[in-house]
Write an enzyme that holds these catalytic residues in place. Structure first.
Site, PDB file in Angstrom:
ATOM      1  N   GLY A   1     -36.928  18.023  40.180  1.00  0.00           N
ATOM      2  CA  GLY A   1     -37.479  19.297  39.732  1.00  0.00           C
ATOM      3  C   GLY A   1     -38.520  19.094  38.650  1.00  0.00           C
TER       4      GLY A   1
ATOM      5  N   ASP B   1     -31.039  33.693  36.551  1.00  0.00           N
ATOM      6  CA  ASP B   1     -31.853  33.048  37.592  1.00  0.00           C
ATOM      7  C   ASP B   1     -31.037  32.911  38.874  1.00  0.00           C
ATOM      8  OD1 ASP B   1     -34.140  31.978  38.655  1.00  0.00           O
ATOM      9  OD2 ASP B   1     -33.842  29.970  37.833  1.00  0.00           O
TER      10      ASP B   1
ATOM     11  N   ALA C   1     -32.303  15.154  44.260  1.00  0.00           N
ATOM     12  CA  ALA C   1     -33.389  16.131  44.206  1.00  0.00           C
ATOM     13  C   ALA C   1     -34.216  15.898  42.950  1.00  0.00           C
ATOM     14  CB  ALA C   1     -32.834  17.556  44.222  1.00  0.00           C
TER      15      ALA C   1
ATOM     16  N   LEU D   1     -31.982  15.114  39.832  1.00  0.00           N
ATOM     17  CA  LEU D   1     -30.558  15.207  40.127  1.00  0.00           C
ATOM     18  C   LEU D   1     -30.130  13.980  40.918  1.00  0.00           C
ATOM     19  CD1 LEU D   1     -28.079  17.102  39.858  1.00  0.00           C
ATOM     20  CD2 LEU D   1     -28.643  17.971  42.143  1.00  0.00           C
TER      21      LEU D   1
END
Length: 591
Positions: free
Chosen positions: A313, A424, A311, A318
């Site tokens: 961001g 979060d 992934a 990641l």
């Protein structure tokens, strides 16, 4: 950070067409006209706006490139901008100029401030006209309407203010009654290069100046710029010029977009071979020989192998990989050497993850804390995030919802006992292993609770954020309980909360109007009551996770029993033989 302030005359001087003679501005729109407006395209709005500009007669429509640049302005912004903006004024041209200034200098924040006005009828006698007389209108100097003045939030605010004003008139000992009350707000429009946490930083800047955000509209262009429009009022009245100066000083304190200050593009992994580039960069840093026991979590780069990106961001990528033969996930930070606050968040995340060990919290394995190649290594969660799981599997059964909720509640109870606030909590930050055990992840904004038991400063994600965090009031671990209630709503609906609103609009609704997603019809009464308790406005009324966990476990067992009973009943019904007799056989003379 460069600040560009523009007070275009057309931006601050309302046209006569904005205020019909003899009546106050109105924000009412019929359902039919709303549906019709929603069917318009950006091209149709551009054409309608161009026609209105031509009819004014004071805009040079023949200027070279004018119409092309205006069409380009609409094309670069999302459709909802074209559908919602007031095309009866010159707001669109002002927005266009502010964005052009930001594009000319990506390190700049270009902003403008103007007072805007909402007129509230103060008549209580139904026999009287709800509008203010034309003679009284002539005595007043009118301010323009907000660029997005027809929004429901501002309508509700106007109605509430009108009722309050009328109540004050009724209670006035002198019996003095005014015909109308002009509520003056400020509209603040900000254009800048887009960057992570921009809305959070802008709302914090306005809050620091004592400005209450009453309405907010955020738009991202397709060339990575942001246009944010706020309607605010003040706790302390200041002149427009003074407010402009104060806001300029405050916005100058915001960090510039990553890479913009030096004029160089952000460092990115080459698209052709990102894995090799990441490995090559990391292996330039020698392993620390003879690391003391206190730093035994510092990883040996030579033992770390990165296999594939999982992934990406805003601040990190990641990867899946292996460390000393164990399958791991590797979070590699991007461009952190240019952002000191981001580096501090990274160190805070490492510090917190080192302290925790629980079956419902992602297990920390080690980290590399040497700049510029910073990474965190933790156990690999093959099931991915709960967010992705819901979108892959569809609606969850009640037992699945409660099982995930119980896992999260146990993990959060452990964190809170260790004096750690996650800050979060959402489905995207909950990961699943191969056995579907849910574990809490992403401690990038987590913090240790201070000795006072309360914290300040806004962080997290607006759609899940507790009202006290949004308002920058002191808060404690009960802020996580509020977010947990919104997670329960996610699990029951498989939807994003407040998806019809921008994140900041949702935040304003949560604080100003007590907005909540609402208990889904599929939720059992006991679970609905638990959700409502968790998202209570007052933190003290919310339960703690140590109380939630046993309640959720009881609900989970009851749901499993009910689902087992239904499955058994269905299996029994399917195994019953079909009777040979009946109506059909009688009709055939065999009965």
């Amino acid at each position: 950070m460069t600040l560009l302030i523009r007070q275009h005359p057309s931006y601050f001087e309302p046209s006569t067409s904005e205020l019909p003679q003899g009546c106050a501005p109105t924000f009412k729109m019929s359902v039919a006209s709303t549906m019709l407006a929603r069917k318009k395209t950006k091209l149709e709005v551009f054409q309608a706006y161009s026609k209105k500009l031509s009819e004014r007669g004071d805009i040079d429509m023949s200027a070279p490139g004018f119409l092309e640049s205006l069409r380009d302005h609409f094309n670069r912004l999302p459709t909802r901008y074209a559908l919602d903006v007031n095309i009866d004024s010159l707001d669109v041209l002002s927005h266009k100029r502010l964005l052009e200034e930001a594009r000319s200098d990506p390190t700049a924040v270009s902003f403008a401030i103007r007072p805007v006005e909402v007129v509230v009828s103060r008549h209580r006698d139904s026999s009287q006209s709800p509008t203010i007389s034309q003679s009284r209108h002539k005595e007043k100097t009118y301010l323009p309407k907000p660029a997005f003045g027809s929004s429901p939030n501002l309508q509700a605010l106007t109605i509430e203010a009108g009722e309050k004003i009328a109540d004050e008139d009724m209670a006035s000992p002198s019996g003095h009654n005014h015909d109308g009350e002009h509520m003056t707000f400020y509209e603040i429009t900000v254009a800048s290069a887009d960057q992570p946490k921009l809305l959070s930083r802008l709302s914090e800047a306005l809050s620091d100046l004592g400005l209450n955000i009453r309405e907010a509209h955020a738009f991202n262009t397709n060339d990575s710029f942001s246009l944010d429009v706020f309607v605010v009022d003040q706790t302390e009245r200041q002149t427009n010029s003074n407010l402009e100066e104060l806001l300029g000083d405050r916005l100058a304190q915001m960090p510039p977009p990553s890479g913009a200050a030096s004029g160089t593009p952000q460092l990115k992994l080459p698209a052709e071979d990102p894995i090799a580039s990441a490995l090559s960069a990391m292996q330039q840093i020698p392993a620390r020989p003879g690391s003391p026991a206190a730093d035994d979590w510092e990883i040996d780069i030579a033992q770390l192998q990165i296999d594939a990106k999982v992934a990406s961001g805003a601040f990190s990528n990641l990867y899946r990989g292996s460390y000393c033969g164990q399958e791991v996930a590797v979070k590699i930070l991007k461009d952190v050497q240019d952002d000191t606050s981001q580096y501090q968040e990274f160190l805070q995340e490492v510090s917190i993850m080192r302290k925790v060990r629980h079956k419902n919290v992602v297990q920390f394995i080690g980290a590399c804390t040497r700049k510029p190649n910073l990474c965190i290594v933790f156990e690999f969660m093959s099931g991915g995030s709960v967010y992705d799981y819901m979108r892959r599997e569809g609606m969850l059964s009640l037992s699945q919802v409660l099982k995930i909720a119980a896992d999260v509640s146990r993990g959060m109870d452990y964190l809170h006992q260790r004096k750690i606030i996650h800050r979060d909590l959402k489905a995207a930050n909950l990961l699943m292993d191969e056995h579907n055990i849910v574990k809490i992840a992403d401690f990038g904004v987590a913090r240790i609770i201070e000795t006072t038991g309360h914290m300040t400063a806004e962080t997290g994600t607006y759609r899940w954020m507790a009202p006290e965090v949004i308002e920058h009031r002191p808060y404690d671990e009960k802020a996580d309980v509020f977010s947990f209630a919104v997670v329960l709503w996610e699990l029951l609906t498989c939807k994003v909360p407040y998806s019809e609103m921008t994140p900041l609009q949702a935040a304003v609704g949560v604080v100003q109007k007590g907005l909540r997603p609402g208990v889904p019809a599929s939720a059992p009464p006991a679970l609905g009551q638990l959700m409502e308790a968790c998202w209570a406005q007052e933190p003290g009324k919310r339960p703690a996770f140590r109380d939630l966990t046993p309640r959720l476990q009881l609900m989970l067992q009851a749901a499993k029993d009910e689902e087992s009973r239904r499955a058994a009943a269905a299996a029994l019904a399917a195994s019953k033989p079909v009777p040979s007799g009946g109506l059909l056989s009688k009709l055939r003379g065999k009965g």
